[in-house]
Structure formats: structure tokens, C-alpha cells
Motif scaffolding. Structure first.
Motif, PDB file in Angstrom:
ATOM      1  N   UNK A 107       4.575  55.342  57.024  1.00  0.00           N
ATOM      2  CA  UNK A 107       5.173  56.591  56.563  1.00  0.00           C
ATOM      3  C   UNK A 107       6.067  56.287  55.365  1.00  0.00           C
ATOM      4  N   UNK A 108       5.769  56.816  54.183  1.00  0.00           N
ATOM      5  CA  UNK A 108       6.572  56.493  52.995  1.00  0.00           C
ATOM      6  C   UNK A 108       7.968  57.088  53.073  1.00  0.00           C
ATOM      7  N   UNK A 109       8.880  56.434  52.384  1.00  0.00           N
ATOM      8  CA  UNK A 109      10.249  56.952  52.309  1.00  0.00           C
ATOM      9  C   UNK A 109      10.254  58.259  51.522  1.00  0.00           C
ATOM     10  N   UNK A 110      11.045  59.215  51.986  1.00  0.00           N
ATOM     11  CA  UNK A 110      11.083  60.529  51.345  1.00  0.00           C
ATOM     12  C   UNK A 110      12.503  60.947  51.034  1.00  0.00           C
ATOM     13  N   UNK A 111      12.606  61.907  50.149  1.00  0.00           N
ATOM     14  CA  UNK A 111      13.908  62.485  49.823  1.00  0.00           C
ATOM     15  C   UNK A 111      13.918  63.959  50.226  1.00  0.00           C
ATOM     16  N   UNK A 112      15.111  64.495  50.358  1.00  0.00           N
ATOM     17  CA  UNK A 112      15.246  65.889  50.778  1.00  0.00           C
ATOM     18  C   UNK A 112      14.798  66.820  49.656  1.00  0.00           C
ATOM     19  N   UNK A 113      14.198  67.928  50.044  1.00  0.00           N
ATOM     20  CA  UNK A 113      13.749  68.921  49.064  1.00  0.00           C
ATOM     21  C   UNK A 113      14.931  69.747  48.568  1.00  0.00           C
TER      22      UNK A 113
END
Length: 386
Positions: A188-194
Motif C-alpha cells: 500500500x503506497x504512502x498517501x497524503x490527505x486530500x
């Protein structure tokens, strides 16, 4: 990757283009999976690029879509045909489905006890397991896997365009990140908040979906449930379902032509062979899905409904008489490569899968019996006004 607005614009453009095709395609684009593709395509506009965290709201909207596909199909079966309740529909379905594939013959020839097991499994997934998509993990993942398994079974046993493939993809919305990592070895790739404005759009989408769900919900609880119906011209929040009734016998129309100047009892007729539908009894049913042979599917309906309910068929015959090359590309083989036919007729046959013994003796996948003349021989002159 890239800004959210770019991702949204690309998906919105794709959705709008296909929307325009479906709305002008009439009966040749009137299938439930067209609406399913449009509805799913609209929702993924709000998933955002890979580097942003997917909203749980959109995930549940996708699960709600899967629920309507599966539960709607389960309800229409139980209401539509007694053979689903008697667990006998699968005795016929592999043979009479619109376009069997190479394994359909094998499934049809399995024991009746197995067919009952097939039907029970279908009912369990569509009427029971599907509810667990809305439960906490691991129940949602288990439900998703059962749905995916049942759809893969349908992929193996028949040709249903991209309906099953799409449902498999949409059902992944029920899988947890932990399952994806541990079982499927997917990182699962690292994500940032929308950004806030994107969340506001997602909330607005959720409100719209809830409001527009009134029609499908009322339809599902109605005793006169509609199958594959859109409540609005943009095909959002539709109701779904398939094979509310199962035909017990398979009728096929066979289009034949001749170059003879006059029709006599000695006239020889050659049949047009289509890409997917049965014509030559010795030909193995082909694997077509996820490609959709729209013409072949409409031929299946035309055999049941009669020529008066298939006005497009007369226009097709006129194109064959004119030796129209773009039209002839829609079929597998044209027996009149050197000279177009002078007359074309259409005959109606009853097709049945051969038994294991008959297949071994004749090599044929099908056996057929002539029923009646579906359309009298016509020439190009007869169709001048068509």
C-alpha cells in the motif's frame, strides 16, 4: 500521479464521452453493464490520484453499487422464475445463455445435482453474503472474496461481456488494506490527505447518491421489480439484475443467401457465420468476453421475439445484399466473397448441446432441428424502401 483536478478532469472526460455513445446507441447499447460502467466511471472521478488517500465515503459508495448489482440480481431471480426457487434453472442456463463459451458445453453436461449446488451457491452470494460488504473487517473482505469468486465462475462458464469483470474489480472495494498486503502481497503506497475542497465534493456526492438511491431501493422492495433500469438520463444510481427468467429451449436464427437468379427446390443456400452465436453445429463455442458482440446478442433476442420486434434485422439483410464491407466486418465469415447473394432468407432452428456420447460420435458441439421459416427469401429490390 499529478494534481487532483487533472485526475478528475480526465475521468470526467472519459465518462462524458461514453455517456454520449450510450445515449445514442439505442438497443445495441441498452445493456445493464453499459449503465454499470457509466455509474462506476463517475464514482472513480472522486477517488483521486494514487498519492492521495482514497475516501472511505467513496469506498462505501462503490460497495453500495456492488450490492445493487448482486442483490438486485438475486431478487429478480427469486421473483422472476420458479426454476430459481426450485433450483433447476442451471439445468438449462449453460445451454440457453445468449452466448455460450467453450466450457459451457462441459458445465451443461454435469449432473443435475451439481446444477442445484450452482444455484444454491448463487443465491447465497447474491442474497446473503453481499450484505456483509457493510460489516467491519474481516467480514467485508470475506463477502468481497465470495462475490469475486462467483463472478469468476461466471467468467469461466459463459460470455457476459465485461459485466463479470467489472463486478470483480468493483468488489475489491470490500478488501481491507491488511488483506491486500498479507494475502495478495500488494504494498500500500504512502498517501497524503486530500484538500478540503475535494472532501466537500465527496460529501456532496454522498448526499446525491443517498437521495438518488430512493428509486433503486423502492424498486428492490417492489413485487414488480424492474431489471437493469436507469432512473435518470445520465445513468447514475441505477437498478440492476440479470436472468430473472431462464429460457428452457434455445432457438437460433440462421441467415442464408444464394446467388441463384431464381429460387427452386434445388437452390443451394449458404449460411453466414457470426463471431459468437451458434450457427455451424460443429463449431466450438468461442470465448468472446470481455469483448461484447452486440450484433450476436441482438440475434439471440430476435430469435425469441420475432421479426416484427427486430426491425434492424431487415436493414442488416439489406446491407448483406449490398455487400456492405463495414457491415460484413461484424461477422465471422462471408460465404459470398466473390459475388453478393441475390436472395437472402432467414430460418429458425432449435439448438441443443450434444451429450458426451453424441459429441464423441459426431464431433459436433450442437445438434439442431429446423422449426420454421423466420423470413421469406428477399432480394435487394424487395428492400428498396427499407
Amino acid at each position: 500521479m499529478g494534481p487532483i483536478w487533472v485526475s478528475m478532469l480526465i475521468w470526467l472526460l472519459l465518462w462524458g464521452l461514453y455517456q454520449s455513445i450510450v445515449n445514442v446507441g439505442q438497443i445495441f447499447w441498452g445493456y445493464g453493464w453499459e449503465s454499470l460502467l457509466l455509474e462506476a466511471g463517475f464514482y472513480v472521478i472522486f477517488l483521486g490520484p494514487l498519492q492521495y488517500e482514497a475516501s472511505i465515503i467513496v469506498i462505501f459508495i462503490l460497495r453500495w453499487l456492488v450490492f445493487r448489482v448482486e442483490f438486485g440480481a438475486g431478487l429478480i431471480k427469486m421473483r422472476g422464475d420458479s426454476c430459481w426457487r426450485e433450483l433447476t434453472c442451471m439445468n438449462h442456463h449453460h445451454e440457453t445463455q445468449p452466448m455460450p463459451n467453450p466450457l459451457s458445453w462441459l458445465f451443461h453436461n454435469l449432473p443435475q445435482g451439481y446444477h442445484k449446488f450452482e444455484t444454491l451457491g448463487n443465491h447465497f452470494v447474491q442474497l446473503v453474503a453481499v450484505w456483509f460488504l457493510f460489516f467491519p473487517q474481516p467480514f467485508a473482505s470475506i463477502a468481497a472474496l465470495l462475490i469475486m469468486g462467483s463472478q469468476i465462475y461466471l467468467i469461466i462458464s459463459g460470455n457476459y461481456s465485461w459485466l463479470n469483470w467489472m463486478t470483480v474489480i468493483l468488489a475489491t472495494s470490500g478488501l481491507s488494506d491488511g488483506f491486500m498486503q498479507s494475502i495478495l502481497s500488494i504494498s500500500i503506497p504512502a498517501t497524503t490527505a486530500s484538500p478540503l475542497w475535494f472532501w466537500i465534493l465527496i460529501v456532496a456526492l454522498a448526499v446525491a447518491v443517498i437521495w438518488m438511491s430512493r428509486g433503486p431501493v423502492m424498486n428492490m422492495i417492489s413485487p414488480s421489480q424492474k431489471m437493469n433500469f436507469s432512473f435518470n438520463p445520465i445513468h447514475l444510481v441505477n437498478t440492476y439484475g440479470a436472468f430473472g427468467s431462464v429460457t428452457r429451449q434455445r432457438n437460433e436464427i440462421v441467415i442464408e443467401g444464394t446467388t441463384d437468379e431464381e429460387i427452386t427446390h434445388e437452390t443451394e443456400w449458404d449460411a453466414y457465420e457470426f463471431k459468437g452465436k451458434p450457427t455451424d453445429p460443429s463449431r466450438m463455442p468461442p470465448q468472446i468476453a470481455p469483448y461484447h458482440c452486440r450484433l450476436d446478442w441482438q440475434m439471440w433476442f430476435a430469435a425469441m421475439r420475432g421479426i416484427r420486434n427486430a426491425p434492424w434485422l431487415v436493414k442488416l439483410i439489406k446491407r448483406f445484399l449490398q455487400d456492405d464491407k463495414p457491415t460484413l466486418k461484424l461477422i465471422k465469415s462471408n460465404p459470398f466473397e466473390e459475388e453478393p447473394p441475390r436472395y437472402i432468407r432467414v430460418r429458425l432452428f432449435r439448438y441443443e448441446f450434444t451429450s458426451i456420447k453424441e459429441k464423441r460420435e459426431t464431433g459436433n458441439w450442437w445438434k439442431r432441428k429446423y422449426l420454421s421459416l423466420y423470413l421469406n427469401p428477399v432480394s435487394l429490390k424487395d428492400l428498396e424502401d427499407v
